[in-house]
Design an enzyme around this catalytic site. Sequence first.
Site, short mmCIF file in Angstrom:
data_model
loop_
_atom_site.label_atom_id
_atom_site.label_comp_id
_atom_site.label_asym_id
_atom_site.label_seq_id
_atom_site.Cartn_x
_atom_site.Cartn_y
_atom_site.Cartn_z
N CYS A 61 0.83 -1.21 0.00
CA CYS A 61 0.00 0.00 0.00
C CYS A 61 0.87 1.26 0.00
O CYS A 61 1.88 1.34 0.70
CB CYS A 61 -0.93 -0.02 1.21
N CYS A 65 0.30 4.78 7.03
CA CYS A 65 -0.37 4.60 8.33
C CYS A 65 0.60 3.85 9.25
O CYS A 65 1.00 2.72 8.95
CB CYS A 65 -1.66 3.81 8.15
N CYS A 68 0.31 0.07 10.38
CA CYS A 68 -0.14 -0.94 9.42
C CYS A 68 0.99 -1.80 8.84
O CYS A 68 2.01 -1.28 8.37
CB CYS A 68 -0.91 -0.27 8.30
N CYS A 105 -16.39 -9.72 5.50
CA CYS A 105 -15.76 -8.41 5.27
C CYS A 105 -14.49 -8.59 4.45
O CYS A 105 -13.57 -9.28 4.90
CB CYS A 105 -15.38 -7.77 6.60
N CYS A 136 -19.44 -6.73 3.45
CA CYS A 136 -18.76 -5.50 3.84
C CYS A 136 -17.45 -5.46 3.06
O CYS A 136 -16.83 -6.50 2.88
CB CYS A 136 -18.47 -5.52 5.34
N CYS A 196 -19.60 1.39 8.49
CA CYS A 196 -18.82 0.75 9.56
C CYS A 196 -17.61 1.66 9.76
O CYS A 196 -16.76 1.75 8.88
CB CYS A 196 -18.39 -0.64 9.13
N ARG A 268 -18.02 -3.12 17.90
CA ARG A 268 -17.25 -4.35 17.66
C ARG A 268 -15.93 -4.35 18.41
O ARG A 268 -15.11 -3.45 18.25
CB ARG A 268 -17.00 -4.57 16.17
#
Length: 321
Positions: A61, A65, A68, A105, A136, A196, A268
């Site tokens: 990616c 972040c 991550c 998801c 999702c 979400c 969650r």
Amino acid sequence: MNTCATTEHAAAARWSTEAVEALFALPFNDLIFRAQQVHRAHFDANAIQRSTLLSIKTGGCSEDCSYCSQSKRYKTGLESKPLMSLEQVLDMAQAAKTKGATRFCMGAAWRSPKEKDLEPVLEMVREVKKLGLETCVTLGMLKDGQAERLKEAGLDYYNHNLDTAREFYGQIVSTHTLDDRLETIGKVRRQGIKVCAGGIVGMGESRRVRAVLIAQLANLDPAPESVPINSLVRIEGTPLEKVPALDPLEFVRTIAVARITMPRSYVRLSAGREQMSDETQALCYLAGANSIFYGERLLTTDNADNSRDDQLFARLGLRAM
Ligand code: SAM
Ligand code: DTB
Ligand code: SF4
């Protein structure tokens, strides 16, 4: 405290940071009591929704972040994998359904999906739905028109977390902004896809940052239907690999505050359960968490496995929704 205590159900209810901080500061027993009251007014207190995650495109990616494993900027040793085939995804979805998940998801490590990437994901959404699962996806920032196509494919939920408060955001991510995240959530909402959206705690933030994050989520109008509260999974090679762990009771408080401020949302208990004791998880359920990720893996890290969850549910008398 909550300026809108008597109009908790009004769409325009707004939580000030101070009101949320005051919740965090309550004696633990009082906080949990309030969370239980709110929880029981809106949900069956012993029923837990279960979603299973699958990383359909892993690693590489462009974003930075700092929590991550999938950012290409950090040497995390993660093996990148291109977009999975429809067949592979359907096998995993069927297995998740057989084990008892109600939602599937699918996560992709993209800043934003390219047009050529979206079409196969739309096909996955259509086919997973046909298995009788809710769908999702979490694909990063959406460009104009993409939310519309996801809606047409029948997508139920789009996951896009605020992750942390504005005042801390720049210390965690520099390649996109909190406003970019809010813009995508707006696009999803306008298409009538359920939202979400949650965040991560345990990234070295202050309690105030946690309060601002929760207030911002609660003040989305309407609040997200699903609110994942992730406890940072510390990944070797990322800038946050050595951040001190958050006190588990502070994590439980965060769940309770999310429950009180977002009475109708599914809260969650998300990443970090593998590293959590059964007792901490039990306190999270007591504090109003009523959804989990169910299955051996999250996206790139291990989750508490099914048999451990099944045993804990039995010990606590919890039922799967
Ligand atoms: N690229 C998309 C995005 O950023 O929205 C989708 C995938 S991204 C991995 C989804 C979410 O996983 C992030 O927003 C973050 O909240 C959560 N997450 C990622 N790494 C994590 C970690 N190490 N610990 C806890 N949560 C994490
Ligand atoms: C969310 O809030 N948590 C999930 C899901 N949405 C996509 C992801 C957790 C990832 C944990 C670290 C990993 O496995 O890479
Ligand atoms: Fe990329 Fe999402 Fe990971 Fe950020 S959280 S690096 S956008 S996969």
